[in-house]
Structures are given as C-alpha cells and as structure tokens.
Design a protein around this motif. Structure first.
Motif, PDB file in Angstrom:
ATOM      1  N   GLN A 107       0.790  -1.236   0.193  1.00 30.77           N
ATOM      2  CA  GLN A 107       0.166   0.019   0.006  1.00 30.77           C
ATOM      3  C   GLN A 107       0.947   1.374   0.037  1.00 30.77           C
ATOM      4  O   GLN A 107       0.682   2.095  -0.676  1.00 30.77           O
ATOM      5  N   ALA A 108       2.051   1.225   0.873  1.00 31.13           N
ATOM      6  CA  ALA A 108       2.903   2.406   1.093  1.00 31.13           C
ATOM      7  C   ALA A 108       3.412   2.491  -0.421  1.00 31.13           C
ATOM      8  O   ALA A 108       3.590   3.813  -0.807  1.00 31.13           O
ATOM      9  N   GLY A 109       3.907   1.716  -1.003  1.00 30.29           N
ATOM     10  CA  GLY A 109       4.477   1.860  -2.333  1.00 30.29           C
ATOM     11  C   GLY A 109       3.634   2.247  -3.340  1.00 30.29           C
ATOM     12  O   GLY A 109       4.083   3.286  -4.136  1.00 30.29           O
ATOM     13  N   TYR A 110       2.360   1.873  -3.449  1.00 32.77           N
ATOM     14  CA  TYR A 110       1.419   2.392  -4.360  1.00 32.77           C
ATOM     15  C   TYR A 110       1.091   3.861  -4.262  1.00 32.77           C
ATOM     16  O   TYR A 110       1.036   4.517  -4.902  1.00 32.77           O
ATOM     17  N   LEU A 111       0.875   3.957  -2.944  1.00 34.07           N
ATOM     18  CA  LEU A 111       0.356   5.323  -2.520  1.00 34.07           C
ATOM     19  C   LEU A 111       1.683   6.303  -2.712  1.00 34.07           C
ATOM     20  O   LEU A 111       1.188   7.494  -3.377  1.00 34.07           O
ATOM     21  N   ARG A 112       2.728   6.108  -2.507  1.00 30.09           N
ATOM     22  CA  ARG A 112       3.967   6.953  -2.974  1.00 30.09           C
ATOM     23  C   ARG A 112       4.058   7.368  -4.368  1.00 30.09           C
ATOM     24  O   ARG A 112       4.173   8.327  -4.772  1.00 30.09           O
ATOM     25  N   ARG A 113       3.733   6.199  -5.183  1.00 21.58           N
ATOM     26  CA  ARG A 113       3.807   6.288  -6.601  1.00 21.58           C
ATOM     27  C   ARG A 113       2.827   7.285  -7.215  1.00 21.58           C
ATOM     28  O   ARG A 113       3.056   8.116  -7.803  1.00 21.58           O
ATOM     29  N   ILE A 114       1.580   6.956  -6.395  1.00 20.70           N
ATOM     30  CA  ILE A 114       0.299   7.909  -6.944  1.00 20.70           C
ATOM     31  C   ILE A 114       0.634   9.411  -6.502  1.00 20.70           C
ATOM     32  O   ILE A 114       0.408  10.288  -7.294  1.00 20.70           O
ATOM     33  N   LEU A 115       1.014   9.646  -5.389  1.00 14.75           N
ATOM     34  CA  LEU A 115       1.363  11.013  -4.934  1.00 14.75           C
ATOM     35  C   LEU A 115       2.457  11.618  -5.668  1.00 14.75           C
ATOM     36  O   LEU A 115       2.285  12.900  -5.554  1.00 14.75           O
ATOM     37  N   SER A 116       3.475  10.802  -5.711  1.00  9.98           N
ATOM     38  CA  SER A 116       4.824  11.650  -6.284  1.00  9.98           C
ATOM     39  C   SER A 116       4.732  11.552  -7.948  1.00  9.98           C
ATOM     40  O   SER A 116       5.458  12.564  -8.188  1.00  9.98           O
ATOM     41  N   GLY A 117       4.077  10.633  -8.490  1.00  9.12           N
ATOM     42  CA  GLY A 117       4.110  10.467  -9.914  1.00  9.12           C
ATOM     43  C   GLY A 117       5.344   9.813 -10.278  1.00  9.12           C
ATOM     44  O   GLY A 117       5.974   9.542 -11.251  1.00  9.12           O
ATOM     45  N   ASP A 118       6.278   9.435  -9.304  1.00 10.72           N
ATOM     46  CA  ASP A 118       7.623   8.621  -9.510  1.00 10.72           C
ATOM     47  C   ASP A 118       7.195   7.146  -9.410  1.00 10.72           C
ATOM     48  O   ASP A 118       6.910   6.525  -8.301  1.00 10.72           O
ATOM     49  N   ASN A 119       7.523   6.528 -10.411  1.00  8.60           N
ATOM     50  CA  ASN A 119       7.263   4.994 -10.456  1.00  8.60           C
ATOM     51  C   ASN A 119       8.712   4.267 -10.129  1.00  8.60           C
ATOM     52  O   ASN A 119       8.557   2.807 -10.308  1.00  8.60           O
ATOM     53  N   LEU A 120       9.575   4.932  -9.505  1.00  6.18           N
ATOM     54  CA  LEU A 120      10.621   4.276  -9.096  1.00  6.18           C
ATOM     55  C   LEU A 120      10.437   3.056  -7.946  1.00  6.18           C
ATOM     56  O   LEU A 120       9.653   3.333  -7.032  1.00  6.18           O
ATOM     57  N   SER A 121      10.751   2.113  -8.136  1.00  6.25           N
ATOM     58  CA  SER A 121      10.586   0.912  -6.966  1.00  6.25           C
ATOM     59  C   SER A 121      11.500   0.841  -6.183  1.00  6.25           C
ATOM     60  O   SER A 121      12.836   1.172  -6.129  1.00  6.25           O
ATOM     61  N   SER A 122      10.959   0.495  -4.827  1.00  7.01           N
ATOM     62  CA  SER A 122      12.097   0.504  -3.638  1.00  7.01           C
ATOM     63  C   SER A 122      12.810  -0.693  -3.542  1.00  7.01           C
ATOM     64  O   SER A 122      13.471  -1.055  -2.696  1.00  7.01           O
TER      65      SER A 122
END
Length: 165
Positions: free
Chosen positions: A138-153
C-alpha cells in the motif's frame, strides 16, 4: 520453518518501508492520501511498527512496549526522521526477539488469544509478516500515486533471503 526465516522476512519488509520513506522527495506527501484511501504512508509506518513492537516485542520478547493503536492512525505530521527511527527500533526488536526465539515455540500456542482464537505462534508470525507486506505494498503504491514517481524501492529482493543484506 525456522524462526530465522521469519526474522529475515520481517526485517527485510521493515527495511523496505525505510526505503519507501526515503523515496519521498517531498516529505509532506508522507501524510497525504488520495480519494478512497484512508491512511497516509506515515500512519502505515506507525501502524506496522506498533503492531510488531506489541505482538513480537512485548508479547514474545517481554520488551515492555505499550501500544496505542488509536494513535497509530490519528497522529499526523511526524517527521520522516522520526518515522525512520521508529522503523529502526522495530527492526531491532524483531531481530532481537526472533533471533532468540526457540524453534519449538513456533508450534506452541501464541501466548495471547487473538480475536477469540488460539493459534500456533509460527502461524501468527507468518500472519504478521503478511500483514506487514500488505501495508508495504500500500505504501509503495500510494507513494507512486502521490509523487508521480514510479521508481521501485525493491521491496522483495530475493538476494535478501541469503541473509547477507
């Protein structure tokens, strides 16, 4: 199953939460959500830390940690540095407790009844890790949605299973 395997997976997922936090270029986004999402990444961090410090640290390890579940979801504006520190404390607690937990403990009943049920400790630890991984996703998808950055952790690197990471 070995306690070391569970320890390795839990600490890997917790370290991945730290990576997710680090990938937020705008720290204020840690406390934002989008329509249809209740919990910001900051709340998810507080929740998984409280959950594991209670069920692994306090119950299995006798650390004395006292959980405030309501605060995990209501607190806002905690700094990235404080969230990262909380993750590090949780990693230390999980690592310490699970590195000393006897293998035979996995088959024994977990010391507390959960939702009115008694479950084996090993099964509950797997449940806790699945819960942790769910919130990490959830955190990964929310970060990507909010930031527009699709970089994987790189949250589930197979190399971490070697125990050398």
């Amino acid at each position: 199953m070995e306690t070391n395997w569970i320890r390795l997976l839990m600490t890997r997922e917790l370290a991945s939460f730290s990576k997710e936090l680090d990938l937020f270029q705008d720290e204020s986004l840690i406390w934002k959500t989008v329509p249809g999402v209740s919990n910001p990444v900051g709340s998810l961090v507080l929740h998984v830390c409280g959950n594991l410090q209670h069920f692994v640290g306090a119950v299995l390890g006798g650390t004395g940690y006292v959980r405030n579940r309501e605060l995990e979801f209501s607190l806002r504006g905690v700094s990235r540095a404080s969230l990262s520190a909380e993750l590090q404390k949780t990693i230390a607690a999980v690592d310490s407790v699970l590195s000393t937990l006897a293998e035979q403990s996995l088959a024994a009943d977990y010391p507390e009844r959960l939702g009115g049920f008694q479950v084996p400790t090993g099964m509950f630890l797997l449940h806790l890790n699945t819960h942790l991984a769910h919130h990490l996703g959830q955190a990964g998808y929310l970060r990507r949605i909010l930031s527009g950055d699709n970089l994987s952790s790189g949250p589930i690197a197979i190399s971490a299973l070697s125990g050398s990471n």
